[in-house]
Design an enzyme around this catalytic site. Structure first.
Site, PDB file in Angstrom:
ATOM      1  N   GLU A 153       0.857  -1.192   0.000  1.00 42.05           N
ATOM      2  CA  GLU A 153       0.000   0.000   0.000  1.00 42.05           C
ATOM      3  C   GLU A 153       0.895   1.245   0.000  1.00 42.05           C
ATOM      4  O   GLU A 153       1.842   1.323   0.767  1.00 42.05           O
ATOM      5  CB  GLU A 153      -0.871  -0.015   1.252  1.00 42.05           C
ATOM      6  CG  GLU A 153      -1.828   1.142   1.316  1.00 42.05           C
ATOM      7  CD  GLU A 153      -2.985   0.864   2.252  1.00 42.05           C
ATOM      8  OE1 GLU A 153      -3.537  -0.252   2.220  1.00 42.05           O
ATOM      9  OE2 GLU A 153      -3.318   1.777   3.012  1.00 42.05           O
ATOM     10  N   TYR A 198      -6.330   7.337  -0.393  1.00 43.67           N
ATOM     11  CA  TYR A 198      -6.996   8.579  -0.819  1.00 43.67           C
ATOM     12  C   TYR A 198      -6.933   9.575   0.335  1.00 43.67           C
ATOM     13  O   TYR A 198      -7.229   9.230   1.479  1.00 43.67           O
ATOM     14  CB  TYR A 198      -8.467   8.305  -1.182  1.00 43.67           C
ATOM     15  CG  TYR A 198      -9.101   9.510  -1.843  1.00 43.67           C
ATOM     16  CD1 TYR A 198      -9.121   9.627  -3.230  1.00 43.67           C
ATOM     17  CD2 TYR A 198      -9.620  10.560  -1.078  1.00 43.67           C
ATOM     18  CE1 TYR A 198      -9.658  10.746  -3.835  1.00 43.67           C
ATOM     19  CE2 TYR A 198     -10.157  11.683  -1.679  1.00 43.67           C
ATOM     20  CZ  TYR A 198     -10.176  11.765  -3.065  1.00 43.67           C
ATOM     21  OH  TYR A 198     -10.696  12.886  -3.662  1.00 43.67           O
ATOM     22  N   HIS A 241      -8.251   3.560  -3.094  1.00 43.61           N
ATOM     23  CA  HIS A 241      -9.141   3.689  -1.940  1.00 43.61           C
ATOM     24  C   HIS A 241     -10.173   4.750  -2.299  1.00 43.61           C
ATOM     25  O   HIS A 241      -9.823   5.788  -2.858  1.00 43.61           O
ATOM     26  CB  HIS A 241      -8.358   4.103  -0.696  1.00 43.61           C
ATOM     27  CG  HIS A 241      -7.446   3.023  -0.222  1.00 43.61           C
ATOM     28  ND1 HIS A 241      -6.788   3.084   0.976  1.00 43.61           N
ATOM     29  CD2 HIS A 241      -7.089   1.832  -0.797  1.00 43.61           C
ATOM     30  CE1 HIS A 241      -6.071   1.980   1.134  1.00 43.61           C
ATOM     31  NE2 HIS A 241      -6.226   1.214   0.056  1.00 43.61           N
ATOM     32  N   ARG A 268     -15.045   4.768   4.860  1.00 45.86           N
ATOM     33  CA  ARG A 268     -15.696   6.021   5.243  1.00 45.86           C
ATOM     34  C   ARG A 268     -14.712   7.182   5.115  1.00 45.86           C
ATOM     35  O   ARG A 268     -15.054   8.264   4.680  1.00 45.86           O
ATOM     36  CB  ARG A 268     -16.189   5.935   6.699  1.00 45.86           C
ATOM     37  CG  ARG A 268     -16.977   7.165   7.091  1.00 45.86           C
ATOM     38  CD  ARG A 268     -17.197   7.230   8.570  1.00 45.86           C
ATOM     39  NE  ARG A 268     -15.948   7.515   9.285  1.00 45.86           N
ATOM     40  CZ  ARG A 268     -15.844   7.605  10.592  1.00 45.86           C
ATOM     41  NH1 ARG A 268     -16.903   7.400  11.350  1.00 45.86           N
ATOM     42  NH2 ARG A 268     -14.689   7.884  11.157  1.00 45.86           N
ATOM     43  N   GLY A 269     -13.450   6.925   5.499  1.00 45.01           N
ATOM     44  CA  GLY A 269     -12.458   7.997   5.528  1.00 45.01           C
ATOM     45  C   GLY A 269     -12.416   8.627   6.905  1.00 45.01           C
ATOM     46  O   GLY A 269     -13.370   8.519   7.684  1.00 45.01           O
ATOM     47  N   ASP A 270     -11.291   9.233   7.191  1.00 48.30           N
ATOM     48  CA  ASP A 270     -11.134   9.897   8.488  1.00 48.30           C
ATOM     49  C   ASP A 270     -11.805  11.252   8.456  1.00 48.30           C
ATOM     50  O   ASP A 270     -12.072  11.798   7.392  1.00 48.30           O
ATOM     51  CB  ASP A 270      -9.645  10.060   8.803  1.00 48.30           C
ATOM     52  CG  ASP A 270      -9.043   8.727   9.245  1.00 48.30           C
ATOM     53  OD1 ASP A 270      -9.737   7.990   9.975  1.00 48.30           O
ATOM     54  OD2 ASP A 270      -7.909   8.438   8.859  1.00 48.30           O
ATOM     55  N   HIS A 301     -12.457  -0.637  15.856  1.00 48.52           N
ATOM     56  CA  HIS A 301     -12.416   0.743  15.386  1.00 48.52           C
ATOM     57  C   HIS A 301     -12.605   1.660  16.593  1.00 48.52           C
ATOM     58  O   HIS A 301     -13.429   1.372  17.464  1.00 48.52           O
ATOM     59  CB  HIS A 301     -13.509   0.997  14.340  1.00 48.52           C
ATOM     60  CG  HIS A 301     -13.450   2.373  13.767  1.00 48.52           C
ATOM     61  ND1 HIS A 301     -14.255   3.399  14.197  1.00 48.52           N
ATOM     62  CD2 HIS A 301     -12.637   2.916  12.824  1.00 48.52           C
ATOM     63  CE1 HIS A 301     -13.964   4.499  13.516  1.00 48.52           C
ATOM     64  NE2 HIS A 301     -12.980   4.230  12.678  1.00 48.52           N
ATOM     65  N   GLN A 326      -6.637  -3.218   9.673  1.00 45.96           N
ATOM     66  CA  GLN A 326      -5.749  -2.187  10.211  1.00 45.96           C
ATOM     67  C   GLN A 326      -4.445  -2.880  10.610  1.00 45.96           C
ATOM     68  O   GLN A 326      -4.424  -4.082  10.879  1.00 45.96           O
ATOM     69  CB  GLN A 326      -6.432  -1.556  11.449  1.00 45.96           C
ATOM     70  CG  GLN A 326      -5.670  -0.436  12.102  1.00 45.96           C
ATOM     71  CD  GLN A 326      -5.395   0.697  11.124  1.00 45.96           C
ATOM     72  OE1 GLN A 326      -4.430   0.597  10.337  1.00 45.96           O
ATOM     73  NE2 GLN A 326      -6.194   1.734  11.149  1.00 45.96           N
ATOM     74  N   GLN A 379       7.618   6.796  15.871  1.00 43.59           N
ATOM     75  CA  GLN A 379       6.453   5.937  15.567  1.00 43.59           C
ATOM     76  C   GLN A 379       5.994   5.112  16.766  1.00 43.59           C
ATOM     77  O   GLN A 379       4.851   4.642  16.782  1.00 43.59           O
ATOM     78  CB  GLN A 379       6.777   5.012  14.388  1.00 43.59           C
ATOM     79  CG  GLN A 379       6.834   5.749  13.061  1.00 43.59           C
ATOM     80  CD  GLN A 379       7.150   4.837  11.887  1.00 43.59           C
ATOM     81  OE1 GLN A 379       7.462   3.659  12.051  1.00 43.59           O
ATOM     82  NE2 GLN A 379       7.069   5.396  10.696  1.00 43.59           N
TER      83      GLN A 379
END
Ligand code: FAD
Length: 317
Positions: free
Chosen positions: A18, A50, A94, A124-126, A183, A210, A246
Protein backbone atom coordinates in the site's frame (compact mmCIF):
# COMPACT_ATOMS: atom_id res chain seq x y z
CA UNK A 1 -8.67 -9.31 -12.36
CA UNK A 2 -10.68 -9.40 -9.16
CA UNK A 3 -8.52 -9.80 -6.05
CA UNK A 4 -10.74 -12.55 -4.76
CA UNK A 5 -10.01 -14.51 -7.98
CA UNK A 6 -6.27 -13.96 -7.44
CA UNK A 7 -6.60 -15.27 -3.90
CA UNK A 8 -8.66 -18.26 -5.05
CA UNK A 9 -6.13 -19.07 -7.78
CA UNK A 10 -3.12 -18.93 -5.48
CA UNK A 11 -1.98 -21.89 -3.41
CA UNK A 12 0.31 -19.76 -1.27
CA UNK A 13 0.16 -16.49 0.64
CA UNK A 14 0.31 -13.51 -1.71
CA UNK A 15 2.35 -10.32 -1.26
CA UNK A 16 0.82 -6.84 -1.65
CA UNK A 17 1.71 -3.26 -0.82
CA UNK A 18 0.00 0.00 0.00
CA UNK A 19 1.39 3.37 -0.99
CA UNK A 20 0.49 7.02 -0.44
CA UNK A 21 0.32 9.54 -3.29
CA UNK A 22 3.30 11.91 -3.11
CA UNK A 23 2.90 15.38 -1.66
CA UNK A 24 1.53 17.81 -4.24
CA UNK A 25 4.37 19.12 -6.40
CA UNK A 26 6.42 15.90 -6.33
CA UNK A 27 6.67 13.84 -9.49
CA UNK A 28 5.30 10.33 -10.10
CA UNK A 29 8.93 9.16 -10.15
CA UNK A 30 8.85 9.09 -6.34
CA UNK A 31 6.09 6.45 -6.62
CA UNK A 32 8.09 4.35 -9.06
CA UNK A 33 11.19 4.65 -6.85
CA UNK A 34 9.15 3.15 -4.02
CA UNK A 35 7.66 0.31 -6.06
CA UNK A 36 10.69 -0.68 -8.18
CA UNK A 37 12.62 -2.42 -5.36
CA UNK A 38 9.54 -4.51 -4.49
CA UNK A 39 8.59 -5.74 -7.96
CA UNK A 40 10.85 -8.81 -7.66
CA UNK A 41 8.37 -10.17 -5.08
CA UNK A 42 5.55 -9.93 -7.63
CA UNK A 43 2.93 -7.98 -5.68
CA UNK A 44 -0.56 -9.31 -6.35
CA UNK A 45 -1.86 -5.75 -6.08
CA UNK A 46 -0.85 -2.23 -5.08
CA UNK A 47 -3.28 -0.16 -2.98
CA UNK A 48 -3.19 3.61 -3.34
CA UNK A 49 -4.64 5.61 -0.44
CA UNK A 50 -7.00 8.58 -0.82
CA UNK A 51 -6.43 11.82 1.06
CA UNK A 52 -9.19 14.34 1.44
CA UNK A 53 -8.88 18.07 1.83
CA UNK A 54 -7.52 19.75 4.94
CA UNK A 55 -7.98 23.27 6.21
CA UNK A 56 -5.05 25.54 6.89
CA UNK A 57 -4.89 29.19 7.88
CA UNK A 58 -2.90 31.53 5.60
CA UNK A 59 -1.69 34.88 6.87
CA UNK A 60 -2.95 37.65 4.58
CA UNK A 61 -2.15 41.35 4.28
CA UNK A 62 -3.13 43.27 7.40
CA UNK A 63 -2.47 40.19 9.54
CA UNK A 64 -5.84 38.51 9.15
CA UNK A 65 -6.01 34.73 8.74
CA UNK A 66 -7.79 33.16 5.81
CA UNK A 67 -9.10 29.60 6.10
CA UNK A 68 -8.01 27.73 2.97
CA UNK A 69 -8.90 24.22 1.87
CA UNK A 70 -6.00 22.23 0.38
CA UNK A 71 -5.37 18.67 -0.74
CA UNK A 72 -1.81 17.75 0.06
CA UNK A 73 -1.79 14.34 -1.65
CA UNK A 74 -4.04 14.33 -4.71
CA UNK A 75 -3.60 11.89 -7.59
CA UNK A 76 -4.92 8.53 -6.34
CA UNK A 77 -6.70 7.59 -9.57
CA UNK A 78 -3.94 8.85 -11.88
CA UNK A 79 -1.36 6.91 -9.88
CA UNK A 80 -3.44 3.72 -10.15
CA UNK A 81 -3.65 4.10 -13.93
CA UNK A 82 0.09 4.83 -14.16
CA UNK A 83 0.99 1.79 -12.04
CA UNK A 84 -1.21 -0.54 -14.08
CA UNK A 85 0.30 0.79 -17.26
CA UNK A 86 3.93 0.62 -16.13
CA UNK A 87 4.00 -2.62 -14.13
CA UNK A 88 1.01 -4.57 -15.43
CA UNK A 89 -0.10 -5.13 -11.83
CA UNK A 90 -3.56 -4.64 -10.27
CA UNK A 91 -3.89 -1.22 -8.64
CA UNK A 92 -6.57 -0.70 -5.99
CA UNK A 93 -7.70 2.86 -5.34
CA UNK A 94 -9.14 3.69 -1.94
CA UNK A 95 -12.45 5.42 -2.30
CA UNK A 96 -13.91 7.30 0.63
CA UNK A 97 -17.23 8.83 1.71
CA UNK A 98 -15.70 12.03 3.12
CA UNK A 99 -15.85 14.99 0.76
CA UNK A 100 -18.00 13.16 -1.83
CA UNK A 101 -21.68 13.50 -2.66
CA UNK A 102 -23.35 10.35 -4.02
CA UNK A 103 -23.27 11.89 -7.50
CA UNK A 104 -19.52 12.57 -7.26
CA UNK A 105 -18.97 9.02 -6.03
CA UNK A 106 -20.90 7.64 -8.98
CA UNK A 107 -18.87 9.71 -11.43
CA UNK A 108 -15.58 8.71 -9.77
CA UNK A 109 -16.59 5.03 -10.06
CA UNK A 110 -17.40 5.48 -13.75
CA UNK A 111 -13.88 6.90 -14.27
CA UNK A 112 -12.39 3.86 -12.51
CA UNK A 113 -14.44 1.44 -14.59
CA UNK A 114 -13.36 3.14 -17.83
CA UNK A 115 -9.72 2.85 -16.74
CA UNK A 116 -10.09 -0.92 -16.31
CA UNK A 117 -9.79 -0.83 -12.53
CA UNK A 118 -11.58 -3.90 -11.14
CA UNK A 119 -10.96 -3.52 -7.42
CA UNK A 120 -11.72 -0.76 -4.93
CA UNK A 121 -11.29 -0.44 -1.17
CA UNK A 122 -14.43 1.29 0.11
CA UNK A 123 -13.95 3.35 3.27
CA UNK A 124 -15.70 6.02 5.24
CA UNK A 125 -12.46 8.00 5.53
CA UNK A 126 -11.13 9.90 8.49
CA UNK A 127 -12.60 13.15 9.69
CA UNK A 128 -10.97 16.39 8.58
CA UNK A 129 -8.06 16.98 10.99
CA UNK A 130 -9.57 20.20 12.35
CA UNK A 131 -13.01 18.63 12.94
CA UNK A 132 -13.77 16.54 16.03
CA UNK A 133 -15.91 13.96 14.22
CA UNK A 134 -16.64 12.71 10.74
CA UNK A 135 -19.16 14.89 8.87
CA UNK A 136 -20.62 13.54 5.63
CA UNK A 137 -21.29 15.83 2.69
CA UNK A 138 -24.92 16.85 2.20
CA UNK A 139 -26.21 13.95 0.12
CA UNK A 140 -23.01 12.04 0.81
CA UNK A 141 -22.48 8.81 2.75
CA UNK A 142 -22.09 8.66 6.52
CA UNK A 143 -20.66 5.13 6.69
CA UNK A 144 -18.55 2.74 4.65
CA UNK A 145 -21.64 0.52 4.52
CA UNK A 146 -23.58 3.08 2.45
CA UNK A 147 -20.69 3.38 0.00
CA UNK A 148 -20.53 -0.42 -0.37
CA UNK A 149 -24.28 -0.40 -1.07
CA UNK A 150 -23.88 2.22 -3.80
CA UNK A 151 -21.05 0.31 -5.51
CA UNK A 152 -23.01 -2.95 -5.26
CA UNK A 153 -26.00 -1.27 -6.86
CA UNK A 154 -23.83 -0.05 -9.74
CA UNK A 155 -22.57 -3.64 -10.08
CA UNK A 156 -26.23 -4.52 -10.67
CA UNK A 157 -26.64 -1.72 -13.23
CA UNK A 158 -28.50 0.57 -10.81
CA UNK A 159 -27.33 4.18 -11.02
CA UNK A 160 -28.64 7.17 -9.04
CA UNK A 161 -30.96 8.24 -11.85
CA UNK A 162 -33.64 5.56 -11.64
CA UNK A 163 -34.92 6.54 -15.08
CA UNK A 164 -31.69 5.34 -16.70
CA UNK A 165 -32.53 2.34 -18.84
CA UNK A 166 -30.15 -0.49 -19.69
CA UNK A 167 -27.23 1.08 -17.84
CA UNK A 168 -24.04 -1.02 -18.09
CA UNK A 169 -23.36 -2.73 -14.76
CA UNK A 170 -19.93 -2.10 -13.27
CA UNK A 171 -17.92 -5.08 -12.09
CA UNK A 172 -16.03 -3.97 -9.01
CA UNK A 173 -14.60 -6.34 -6.44
CA UNK A 174 -15.19 -4.41 -3.22
CA UNK A 175 -12.84 -4.54 -0.26
CA UNK A 176 -13.49 -2.97 3.16
CA UNK A 177 -11.50 -2.23 6.32
CA UNK A 178 -11.55 -4.37 9.47
CA UNK A 179 -10.06 -3.65 12.89
CA UNK A 180 -8.52 -6.49 14.95
CA UNK A 181 -8.20 -4.02 17.86
CA UNK A 182 -11.68 -2.51 17.18
CA UNK A 183 -12.42 0.74 15.39
CA UNK A 184 -11.82 3.56 17.86
CA UNK A 185 -15.38 4.91 17.62
CA UNK A 186 -17.12 1.56 18.09
CA UNK A 187 -18.52 1.11 21.60
CA UNK A 188 -17.36 -2.53 21.59
CA UNK A 189 -16.15 -5.32 19.31
CA UNK A 190 -19.60 -6.89 18.97
CA UNK A 191 -21.02 -3.67 17.56
CA UNK A 192 -18.01 -3.17 15.24
CA UNK A 193 -18.41 -6.73 13.91
CA UNK A 194 -22.13 -6.19 13.35
CA UNK A 195 -21.39 -3.33 10.96
CA UNK A 196 -18.48 -5.19 9.36
CA UNK A 197 -20.86 -8.07 8.63
CA UNK A 198 -23.38 -5.58 7.22
CA UNK A 199 -20.69 -4.38 4.76
CA UNK A 200 -20.01 -7.96 3.70
CA UNK A 201 -23.72 -8.73 3.38
CA UNK A 202 -24.04 -5.59 1.23
CA UNK A 203 -21.43 -6.87 -1.22
CA UNK A 204 -17.90 -6.51 0.22
CA UNK A 205 -15.86 -9.48 -0.96
CA UNK A 206 -12.72 -9.15 1.15
CA UNK A 207 -11.43 -7.35 4.23
CA UNK A 208 -8.04 -5.68 4.79
CA UNK A 209 -7.16 -5.17 8.43
CA UNK A 210 -5.75 -2.19 10.21
CA UNK A 211 -2.07 -2.72 11.09
CA UNK A 212 -1.34 -4.78 14.21
CA UNK A 213 1.87 -5.87 15.91
CA UNK A 214 0.43 -8.82 17.82
CA UNK A 215 -0.66 -11.73 15.63
CA UNK A 216 -2.86 -13.03 18.46
CA UNK A 217 -5.13 -10.02 17.88
CA UNK A 218 -5.47 -10.93 14.19
CA UNK A 219 -6.17 -14.61 14.86
CA UNK A 220 -8.79 -13.75 17.50
CA UNK A 221 -10.38 -11.24 15.12
CA UNK A 222 -10.61 -13.80 12.31
CA UNK A 223 -12.15 -16.23 14.77
CA UNK A 224 -14.76 -13.69 15.88
CA UNK A 225 -15.52 -12.80 12.25
CA UNK A 226 -16.08 -16.46 11.34
CA UNK A 227 -18.33 -16.93 14.39
CA UNK A 228 -20.30 -13.85 13.27
CA UNK A 229 -20.85 -15.34 9.83
CA UNK A 230 -18.22 -13.24 8.01
CA UNK A 231 -16.65 -15.69 5.60
CA UNK A 232 -14.70 -13.55 3.11
CA UNK A 233 -10.87 -13.48 2.98
CA UNK A 234 -9.34 -11.33 5.76
CA UNK A 235 -6.02 -9.89 4.61
CA UNK A 236 -3.67 -8.89 7.45
CA UNK A 237 -2.16 -5.40 7.17
CA UNK A 238 1.43 -5.08 8.40
CA UNK A 239 3.58 -2.08 9.17
CA UNK A 240 7.30 -2.12 9.87
CA UNK A 241 7.96 0.17 12.79
CA UNK A 242 10.86 2.35 11.70
CA UNK A 243 11.59 5.19 14.12
CA UNK A 244 11.43 6.22 17.76
CA UNK A 245 8.71 8.72 16.89
CA UNK A 246 6.45 5.94 15.57
CA UNK A 247 6.44 4.19 18.96
CA UNK A 248 4.17 7.04 20.04
CA UNK A 249 2.51 8.13 16.79
CA UNK A 250 1.31 4.73 15.50
CA UNK A 251 -0.77 3.88 18.61
CA UNK A 252 -2.07 7.44 18.69
CA UNK A 253 -3.08 7.69 15.03
CA UNK A 254 -4.18 4.10 14.38
CA UNK A 255 -5.52 3.14 17.82
CA UNK A 256 -3.39 0.03 18.11
CA UNK A 257 -1.17 -1.44 20.84
CA UNK A 258 2.53 -2.19 20.78
CA UNK A 259 2.98 -5.52 22.59
CA UNK A 260 5.15 -5.31 25.72
CA UNK A 261 7.79 -7.77 24.43
CA UNK A 262 8.24 -5.66 21.28
CA UNK A 263 8.28 -2.43 23.30
CA UNK A 264 11.02 -3.79 25.57
CA UNK A 265 13.17 -4.54 22.49
CA UNK A 266 12.51 -1.06 21.09
CA UNK A 267 13.36 0.61 24.40
CA UNK A 268 16.88 -0.84 24.28
CA UNK A 269 17.61 0.87 20.93
CA UNK A 270 19.97 3.81 20.84
CA UNK A 271 18.88 5.34 17.53
CA UNK A 272 16.43 5.02 14.63
CA UNK A 273 18.77 2.65 12.76
CA UNK A 274 18.57 0.14 15.62
CA UNK A 275 14.80 0.67 15.90
CA UNK A 276 14.43 -0.08 12.19
CA UNK A 277 16.42 -3.32 12.61
CA UNK A 278 14.23 -4.41 15.54
CA UNK A 279 11.11 -3.38 13.58
CA UNK A 280 12.19 -5.46 10.59
CA UNK A 281 12.97 -8.48 12.78
CA UNK A 282 9.59 -8.22 14.50
CA UNK A 283 7.77 -7.97 11.19
CA UNK A 284 9.65 -10.98 9.78
CA UNK A 285 8.52 -13.06 12.78
CA UNK A 286 4.95 -11.82 12.42
CA UNK A 287 4.97 -12.53 8.68
CA UNK A 288 6.39 -16.04 9.03
CA UNK A 289 3.75 -16.99 11.58
CA UNK A 290 0.97 -15.56 9.40
CA UNK A 291 2.23 -17.39 6.31
CA UNK A 292 2.38 -20.61 8.35
CA UNK A 293 -1.27 -20.02 9.25
CA UNK A 294 -1.99 -19.82 5.51
CA UNK A 295 -3.36 -16.27 5.43
CA UNK A 296 -4.48 -15.20 1.93
CA UNK A 297 -2.01 -12.33 1.52
CA UNK A 298 0.40 -10.18 3.52
CA UNK A 299 -0.41 -6.53 2.88
CA UNK A 300 2.41 -4.12 3.74
CA UNK A 301 1.76 -0.49 4.60
CA UNK A 302 5.02 0.66 3.07
CA UNK A 303 4.57 4.38 3.79
CA UNK A 304 7.69 5.06 1.75
CA UNK A 305 9.82 2.44 3.57
CA UNK A 306 10.49 0.19 0.56
CA UNK A 307 13.92 -0.98 1.70
CA UNK A 308 12.55 -2.19 5.03
CA UNK A 309 9.66 -3.93 3.24
CA UNK A 310 12.17 -5.54 0.87
CA UNK A 311 14.21 -6.79 3.84
CA UNK A 312 11.09 -8.49 5.24
CA UNK A 313 9.85 -9.84 1.89
CA UNK A 314 13.28 -11.39 1.18
CA UNK A 315 13.00 -13.50 4.32
CA UNK A 316 9.36 -14.47 3.84
CA UNK A 317 8.64 -14.89 0.10
P1 FAD B 1 -17.11 2.43 8.75
O1 FAD B 1 -17.25 1.05 8.26
O2 FAD B 1 -18.13 3.43 8.31
O3 FAD B 1 -17.08 2.38 10.35
C1 FAD B 1 -16.80 3.55 11.10
C2 FAD B 1 -17.35 3.41 12.51
O4 FAD B 1 -18.77 3.47 12.49
C3 FAD B 1 -17.02 2.08 13.19
O5 FAD B 1 -16.83 2.33 14.54
C4 FAD B 1 -18.25 1.21 12.95
O6 FAD B 1 -18.42 0.24 13.95
C5 FAD B 1 -19.36 2.26 12.97
N1 FAD B 1 -20.47 1.98 12.05
C6 FAD B 1 -20.38 1.49 10.80
N2 FAD B 1 -21.60 1.46 10.21
C7 FAD B 1 -22.47 1.97 11.11
C8 FAD B 1 -23.87 2.24 11.09
N3 FAD B 1 -24.61 1.94 10.01
N4 FAD B 1 -24.42 2.79 12.20
C9 FAD B 1 -23.68 3.09 13.28
N5 FAD B 1 -22.34 2.85 13.36
C10 FAD B 1 -21.75 2.32 12.29
N6 FAD B 1 -8.72 6.70 5.45
C11 FAD B 1 -8.61 7.60 4.45
O7 FAD B 1 -9.04 8.76 4.60
N7 FAD B 1 -8.03 7.26 3.24
C12 FAD B 1 -7.56 6.02 3.00
O8 FAD B 1 -7.03 5.74 1.93
C13 FAD B 1 -7.68 5.02 4.03
N8 FAD B 1 -7.26 3.76 3.85
C14 FAD B 1 -7.46 2.81 4.84
C15 FAD B 1 -7.11 1.46 4.60
C16 FAD B 1 -7.30 0.50 5.57
C17 FAD B 1 -6.95 -0.94 5.29
C18 FAD B 1 -7.83 0.87 6.84
C19 FAD B 1 -8.01 -0.17 7.93
C20 FAD B 1 -8.18 2.19 7.09
C21 FAD B 1 -8.01 3.17 6.09
N9 FAD B 1 -8.40 4.51 6.29
C22 FAD B 1 -8.27 5.43 5.28
C23 FAD B 1 -8.93 4.94 7.58
C24 FAD B 1 -10.45 4.80 7.68
O9 FAD B 1 -11.06 5.68 6.76
C25 FAD B 1 -10.85 5.15 9.11
O10 FAD B 1 -10.43 4.14 9.98
C26 FAD B 1 -12.30 5.52 9.33
O11 FAD B 1 -12.38 6.11 10.63
C27 FAD B 1 -13.27 4.34 9.29
O12 FAD B 1 -13.44 3.85 8.03
P2 FAD B 1 -14.34 2.54 7.76
O13 FAD B 1 -14.54 2.41 6.33
O14 FAD B 1 -13.82 1.40 8.53
O15 FAD B 1 -15.71 3.08 8.44
Amino acid sequence: MKLTKKIENSKKTLFSIEILPPLKGKSIQSIYDGIDPLMEFKPAFVDVTYHREEYIYKKREGGYLEKVSIRKRPGTVGICAAIMNKYDVEAVPHIICGGFTREETENALIDLQFLGIDNVLALRGDSIKTEPAFVPEPNGHAYGLDLVKQISEMNRGMYLDDEMKEAAPTNFCIGVAGYPEKHFEAPNMTSDLKYLKAKVDAGAEYIVTQMFFDNKKYFEFVDLCRKSGINVPIIPGLKILGSKKQIVTLPKIFHIDIPQAFYEELEKCKDDKQIREVGIRWCIEQSKELVKANVPCLHFYTMGASEATKAVAKEVF
